[in-house]
Design an enzyme around this catalytic site. Structure first.
Site, PDB file in Angstrom:
ATOM      1  N   LYS A   1       0.973  -1.227   0.039  1.00 17.82           N
ATOM      2  CA  LYS A   1      -0.003  -0.117   0.089  1.00 17.82           C
ATOM      3  C   LYS A   1       0.812   1.172  -0.026  1.00 17.82           C
ATOM      4  CE  LYS A   1      -2.657   0.423   3.543  1.00 17.82           C
ATOM      5  NZ  LYS A   1      -1.889   1.184   4.474  1.00 17.82           N
TER       6      LYS A   1
ATOM      7  N   THR B   1       4.025   1.576  -0.857  1.00 21.54           N
ATOM      8  CA  THR B   1       4.732   1.622  -2.002  1.00 21.54           C
ATOM      9  C   THR B   1       3.677   2.082  -3.320  1.00 21.54           C
ATOM     10  OG1 THR B   1       5.844  -0.544  -1.503  1.00 21.54           O
ATOM     11  CG2 THR B   1       5.951  -0.100  -3.830  1.00 21.54           C
TER      12      THR B   1
ATOM     13  N   ARG C   1       2.460   8.749   7.166  1.00 21.74           N
ATOM     14  CA  ARG C   1       2.777   8.470   8.497  1.00 21.74           C
ATOM     15  C   ARG C   1       4.223   7.983   8.747  1.00 21.74           C
ATOM     16  NH1 ARG C   1      -0.924   3.759  10.424  1.00 21.74           N
ATOM     17  NH2 ARG C   1      -0.355   2.954   8.378  1.00 21.74           N
TER      18      ARG C   1
ATOM     19  N   LYS D   1       6.995  -6.319  10.353  1.00 25.30           N
ATOM     20  CA  LYS D   1       6.683  -5.822   9.361  1.00 25.30           C
ATOM     21  C   LYS D   1       7.855  -5.225   8.446  1.00 25.30           C
ATOM     22  CE  LYS D   1       3.900  -1.965   7.222  1.00 25.30           C
ATOM     23  NZ  LYS D   1       2.903  -1.027   7.438  1.00 25.30           N
TER      24      LYS D   1
ATOM     25  N   ALA E   1      -3.460   1.758  12.881  1.00 25.43           N
ATOM     26  CA  ALA E   1      -5.031   1.697  12.470  1.00 25.43           C
ATOM     27  C   ALA E   1      -5.665   0.462  12.962  1.00 25.43           C
ATOM     28  CB  ALA E   1      -5.151   1.712  10.820  1.00 25.43           C
TER      29      ALA E   1
ATOM     30  N   PHE F   1      -3.659  -0.301   7.157  1.00 23.13           N
ATOM     31  CA  PHE F   1      -4.087  -1.598   6.704  1.00 23.13           C
ATOM     32  C   PHE F   1      -5.381  -1.643   5.960  1.00 23.13           C
ATOM     33  CE2 PHE F   1      -2.500  -2.049  11.277  1.00 23.13           C
ATOM     34  CZ  PHE F   1      -1.619  -2.781  11.063  1.00 23.13           C
TER      35      PHE F   1
ATOM     36  N   PHE G   1       3.410  -8.406  -8.675  1.00 21.40           N
ATOM     37  CA  PHE G   1       4.542  -9.005  -8.262  1.00 21.40           C
ATOM     38  C   PHE G   1       5.211  -9.836  -9.373  1.00 21.40           C
ATOM     39  CE2 PHE G   1       3.180  -7.641  -4.355  1.00 21.40           C
ATOM     40  CZ  PHE G   1       3.976  -8.079  -3.331  1.00 21.40           C
TER      41      PHE G   1
ATOM     42  N   TRP H   1       6.851  -0.679  -7.985  1.00 27.50           N
ATOM     43  CA  TRP H   1       8.021  -1.452  -7.251  1.00 27.50           C
ATOM     44  C   TRP H   1       9.208  -1.135  -8.090  1.00 27.50           C
ATOM     45  CZ3 TRP H   1      11.941  -4.623  -7.252  1.00 27.50           C
ATOM     46  CH2 TRP H   1      12.656  -4.766  -6.010  1.00 27.50           C
TER      47      TRP H   1
END
Length: 554
Positions: A70, A72, A93, A104, A272, A300, A380, A408
């Site tokens: 998200k 990214t 954030r 994470k 969140a 999230f 991906f 990415w």
């Protein structure tokens, strides 16, 4: 050559932060430099407000260990708008050391869609979170000192609601006993630690609109109850000025840049799943006065961060999203369809089909707010073409706008199609609507969230929560928005229920009034306000080389 987020960030060429400021329309007198590539923004030195930029909110499906990307996509979308010569700023954030050192890892985007300097931002940055930790724990020390020095406010040591905090996952500190060792060591009582991002001071900093507002919100925070069970606030303790002093610099938004030189404002970092999950109003409003388009994200999935953005942040900020992007990946959809993480590289269109139910619910949720979302299918390298096509065909059949993104690997170029679709949505009129009114009863607000956002059947309050509800009504605190503390991994309060569970009941086990923040935290399931570290923390892979450069930070 094998690329990692860290290697890409390390080899990127950054522009001096003064050049980024000029691009964003920030005068040099408004900059407080933190080295060559970071700066605080003195909003009082900005030009008068002449514009209010449109807000693009990036959210996602229910997260899985497979990753959705998200942040990214958020960064890549801003870079794509920049490539289209749009006036754009990305607002994010600040990462917490809890997830950075835990499961994470970093939270600055990934690949060629990152904010820089990545190492600094993921570690101590400009010290904002440490300042919040200091202010929170200063308040704890002042409360215990008040108890020790005569307790003129008649505080009941058994009913001190304020906890200490630490910006690291540490389950051993959830419940502690303090003040042992005799009269000189203070008053013995039970206490506990939350993670810093769960502190009400973090929420207050993120929802305040001025230093005066910050001070007033701090004053309103409930810290304890008396022996007569009456609430006691920071104002009664008389220390809101001292707390504001500790936070005055942290209150200023931070300016950095993306790999492609797009201005980025990073400020505030509430989770969140246990808080409201959005960057600060100061950051968003500063970006809106400087740029035509503000790309921001909420933590999230849409059931958590996006719902709280609508019902809490939008209310406090008197604005709403002008477009919403929902990020999904084939990998995550397969997990929602029942595939184990170690099997995700195996093509499985049937699992993708089953997992689409989760995406469908989040699309439905955003539509209920009167906004037509755009889906970003984050690609991906291992994704099979027929799996990607399965998602694209579903979107077409459902009338959902969708773009295949590859930010990415390609940076902004990989998000151009998404940016064009979002731009089309920005040009359309909106009929934004809240799902509940603040004046609705607490039970009704909870039911609306559970039934309309989560897709559940009903709510159930424990006896403890029912008692809290009586107190809320007694003190007139029930007319506040709801901030659900719920697992991020499921639409329900059971982390193992992936996909789109139905017929479930959400159990509310506690309701905590946060008067400074202006919302009620409703704890569900076994959600913890102080997380624990996983069996193999990300910290095990981290190091520095002989030149002091980070290793294993992602």
């Amino acid at each position: 050559m094998s690329f990692t987020d860290l290697s890409i960030a390390t080899n990127a060429t950054m522009l001096p932060i003064q050049e980024i400021a000029t691009k964003a329309g920030i005068p040099q007198k408004a900059l407080e430099l933190y080295g060559n590539y970071k700066a605080k923004i003195d909003v009082n030195s900005l030009p008068p407000i002449t514009t209010q930029g449109q807000i693009v909110l990036v959210t996602a499906i229910s997260p899985t260990p497979a990753g959705e990307g998200k942040s990214t996509v958020t960064v890549g979308l801003a870079d794509a708008f920049n490539q289209l010569n749009e006036s754009v700023i990305v607002a994010l954030r600040e990462p917490s050391l809890g997830p950075v050192m835990g499961m994470k890892g970093g939270a600055t985007g990934g690949g060629f869609a990152q904010v820089l300097p990545m190492e600094d931002i993921n570690l101590h940055f400009t010290g904002d979170i440490h300042a919040i930790t200091s202010a929170n724990n200063a308040l704890s020390a002042l409360i215990d000192n008040h108890l020790h020095q005569g307790n003129l406010l008649n505080l009941d040591p058994r009913r001190v609601a304020w906890k200490r905090v630490l910006d690291i996952n540490d389950r051993a500190l959830r419940q502690v006993t303090i003040g042992l060792g005799g009269p000189l060591q203070g008053v013995p009582r039970q206490d506990g630690f939350d993670i810093t991002v769960a502190s009400e001071i973090m929420a207050v900093l993120c929802l305040a609109t001025s230093l005066e507002d910050l001070k007033e919100r701090l004053a309103q925070m409930v810290i304890a109850y008396t022996y007569d069970k009456e609430p006691v606030t920071v104002r009664q303790l008389g220390v809101e000025g001292a707390l504001t002093l500790l936070l005055k610099d942290a209150f200023k938004p931070n300016l950095v840049q993306t790999i492609e030189g797009t201005p980025a404002i990073i400020h505030g970092g509430p989770f969140a799943n246990i808080a409201h999950g959005c960057n600060s109003l100061m950051a968003t409003n500063t970006a809106r006065r400087l740029a035509d388009i503000v790309v921001t994200e909420a933590g999230f999935g849409a059931d958590l961060g996006a719902e709280k953005f609508m019902h809490i942040k939008s209310r406090k900020g008197n604005f709403h999203p002008d477009a919403v992007v929902i990020v999904a990946t084939v990998r995550a959809l397969k997990m929602h369809g029942g595939v184990e993480k170690n099997q995700l590289t195996q093509p499985n269109t049937d699992a993708v089909k089953r997992g689409m139910a989760n995406l469908a619910k989040h699309v439905d949720t955003i539509r209920q707010f009167g906004i037509e979302p755009v889906v970003a299918l984050n690609r991906f390298t291992a994704d099979a073409q027929d799996e990607l096509q399965e998602v694209m065909d579903w979107a077409k059949a459902q009338g959902v706008q969708i773009a295949l993104t590859n930010v990415w690997e390609q940076g902004g170029k990989g998000g151009l199609e998404l940016a064009k679709l979002v731009k089309e949505e920005l040009a359309k009129p909106k009929n934004f609507t809240m799902l509940y009114e603040e004046t609705d009863s607490v039970e009704e607000k909870l039911r609306i969230i559970v039934q309309q956002v989560y897709g559940g059947a009903d709510i159930q309050l424990t006896d403890s929560a029912k008692k809290k509800l009586v107190d809320l009504k007694k003190y007139g605190w029930d007319a506040l928005p709801i901030c659900m503390a719920k697992t991020q991994y499921s639409l329900s309060d059971q982390p193992s229920l992936h996909g789109r569970p139905e017929g479930f009941t959400i159990t509310i086990r506690d309701i905590i009034p946060k008067l400074g923040a202006g919302f009620l935290v409703c704890l569900t399931g076994d959600i913890m306000t102080m997380p624990g570290l996983p069996k193999q923390p990300a910290a095990l892979n981290m190091d520095v080389d002989q030149d002091g450069n980070a290793v294993g930070l992602f």
